[in-house]
Design a protein around this motif. Structure first.
Motif, PDB file in Angstrom:
ATOM      1  N   GLU A   1      10.723  -8.882   4.011  1.00 48.76           N
ATOM      2  CA  GLU A   1       9.529  -8.112   3.659  1.00 48.76           C
ATOM      3  C   GLU A   1       9.673  -6.677   4.162  1.00 48.76           C
ATOM      4  OE1 GLU A   1       4.881  -7.964   4.992  1.00 48.76           O
ATOM      5  OE2 GLU A   1       5.705  -9.956   4.501  1.00 48.76           O
ATOM      6  N   VAL A   2       9.367  -5.700   3.292  1.00 43.92           N
ATOM      7  CA  VAL A   2       9.506  -4.289   3.655  1.00 43.92           C
ATOM      8  C   VAL A   2       8.174  -3.547   3.640  1.00 43.92           C
ATOM      9  CG1 VAL A   2      11.909  -4.132   2.921  1.00 43.92           C
ATOM     10  CG2 VAL A   2      10.102  -3.693   1.252  1.00 43.92           C
ATOM     11  N   MET A   3       7.178  -4.048   2.914  1.00 46.51           N
ATOM     12  CA  MET A   3       5.876  -3.380   2.875  1.00 46.51           C
ATOM     13  C   MET A   3       4.791  -4.399   2.586  1.00 46.51           C
ATOM     14  SD  MET A   3       4.645   0.019   0.755  1.00 46.51           S
ATOM     15  CE  MET A   3       4.380  -0.759  -0.835  1.00 46.51           C
ATOM     16  N   ARG A   4       3.613  -4.161   3.178  1.00 45.99           N
ATOM     17  CA  ARG A   4       2.499  -5.084   2.995  1.00 45.99           C
ATOM     18  C   ARG A   4       1.203  -4.293   2.881  1.00 45.99           C
ATOM     19  NH1 ARG A   4       0.965 -10.711   5.446  1.00 45.99           N
ATOM     20  NH2 ARG A   4       3.172 -11.029   5.052  1.00 45.99           N
TER      21      ARG A   4
ATOM     22  N   ILE B   1       3.439   2.178  10.370  1.00 47.25           N
ATOM     23  CA  ILE B   1       4.883   2.182  10.115  1.00 47.25           C
ATOM     24  C   ILE B   1       5.617   1.728  11.366  1.00 47.25           C
ATOM     25  CG2 ILE B   1       6.881   3.600   9.486  1.00 47.25           C
ATOM     26  CD1 ILE B   1       4.966   5.457   8.014  1.00 47.25           C
TER      27      ILE B   1
ATOM     28  N   LEU C   1      -2.433   3.437   7.567  1.00 42.47           N
ATOM     29  CA  LEU C   1      -0.987   3.494   7.357  1.00 42.47           C
ATOM     30  C   LEU C   1      -0.321   3.168   8.667  1.00 42.47           C
ATOM     31  CD1 LEU C   1       1.508   4.095   5.640  1.00 42.47           C
ATOM     32  CD2 LEU C   1       1.288   6.506   6.268  1.00 42.47           C
TER      33      LEU C   1
ATOM     34  N   VAL D   1      -1.976  -0.203   4.691  1.00 40.37           N
ATOM     35  CA  VAL D   1      -0.596  -0.273   4.220  1.00 40.37           C
ATOM     36  C   VAL D   1       0.335  -0.324   5.426  1.00 40.37           C
ATOM     37  CG1 VAL D   1       1.215   0.889   2.907  1.00 40.37           C
ATOM     38  CG2 VAL D   1      -1.149   1.004   2.122  1.00 40.37           C
TER      39      VAL D   1
ATOM     40  N   ILE E   1       4.379  -0.599   6.619  1.00 40.93           N
ATOM     41  CA  ILE E   1       5.803  -0.530   6.284  1.00 40.93           C
ATOM     42  C   ILE E   1       6.564  -1.050   7.494  1.00 40.93           C
ATOM     43  CG2 ILE E   1       7.743   0.969   5.659  1.00 40.93           C
ATOM     44  CD1 ILE E   1       5.735   2.861   4.374  1.00 40.93           C
TER      45      ILE E   1
END
Length: 204
Positions: free
Chosen positions: A67-70, A88, A86, A76, A78
């Protein structure tokens, strides 16, 4: 369409699989025995949307099995499950965000409150400075040039710290003793030192 090996649902196919719908509704629904769903919808306003079956189901993107993004509850993530708008996470190495603009344009991050830009940070192409500004970097409050010089009120600092205004002054406060001092410039260009503004020395 056997000749072109196409399948059409609700109309004549133009692609290998074509689904036609005349109203805003689900165009395709994928589900499993745990009630997890992925919907492809034709929404009002000619929007094509991808959606999960409920707000409690996150939307995940993967490369292979990783998995790379959700997207979860509007947040969001990453590299992680997000807890902020956001979020990350770098699994190894530095976490970086890259912003790039063409020559002649600025690169900015803007901070809004109630619909109005309050502060901006970024690169001002015209001066080649890193800027803390108001509505944009063309209205600088603080400028840092490539030599590391900092300008307050000026985009062309001539030293490590350059203050420029109608009445530039450097205020220094000793919070332990409630003592203040000011360094300023008078009308003749002379440097003026004002010390012990709160008369703390007379009280000792």
């Amino acid at each position: 369409d056997l000749t072109n090996q196409r399948v059409g649902i609700g109309g004549s196919p133009t692609k290998p699989l074509t689904v036609f719908t005349s109203a805003a509704s689900d165009s395709a629904r994928f589900t499993d025995n745990t009630n997890s769903e992925l919907l492809i919808e034709h929404a009002a306003g000619n929007l094509l949307t991808l959606a999960t079956g409920s707000t409690s189901q996150p939307f995940a993107f993967a490369q292979g099995s990783t998995e790379v993004m959700r997207i979860s509850s509007g947040n969001v993530g990453i590299g992680r499950s997000p807890v902020e708008l956001l979020d990350i996470l770098s699994a190894s190495g530095d976490a970086r965000i890259r912003l790039e603009a063409p020559s002649g344009s600025d690169t900015e991050i803007k901070f809004f409150n109630d619909g109005s830009a309050q502060y901006t940070i970024g690169h001002d192409d015209a001066t080649d400075n890193f800027v803390v500004g108001t509505a944009n970097v063309d209205a600088p409050l603080v400028s840092v040039d490539k030599s590391g010089n900092v300008g307050v009120g000026t985009s062309s600092p001539n030293g490590l710290l350059h203050l420029s205004s109608a009445a530039p002054a450097l205020h220094i406060t000793d919070t332990t003793n409630n003592a203040d001092g000011v360094i300023s410039v008078d009308n003749n260009g002379s440097l003026v030192f004002n010390a012990d503004l709160n008369s703390e020395a007379s009280n000792t």
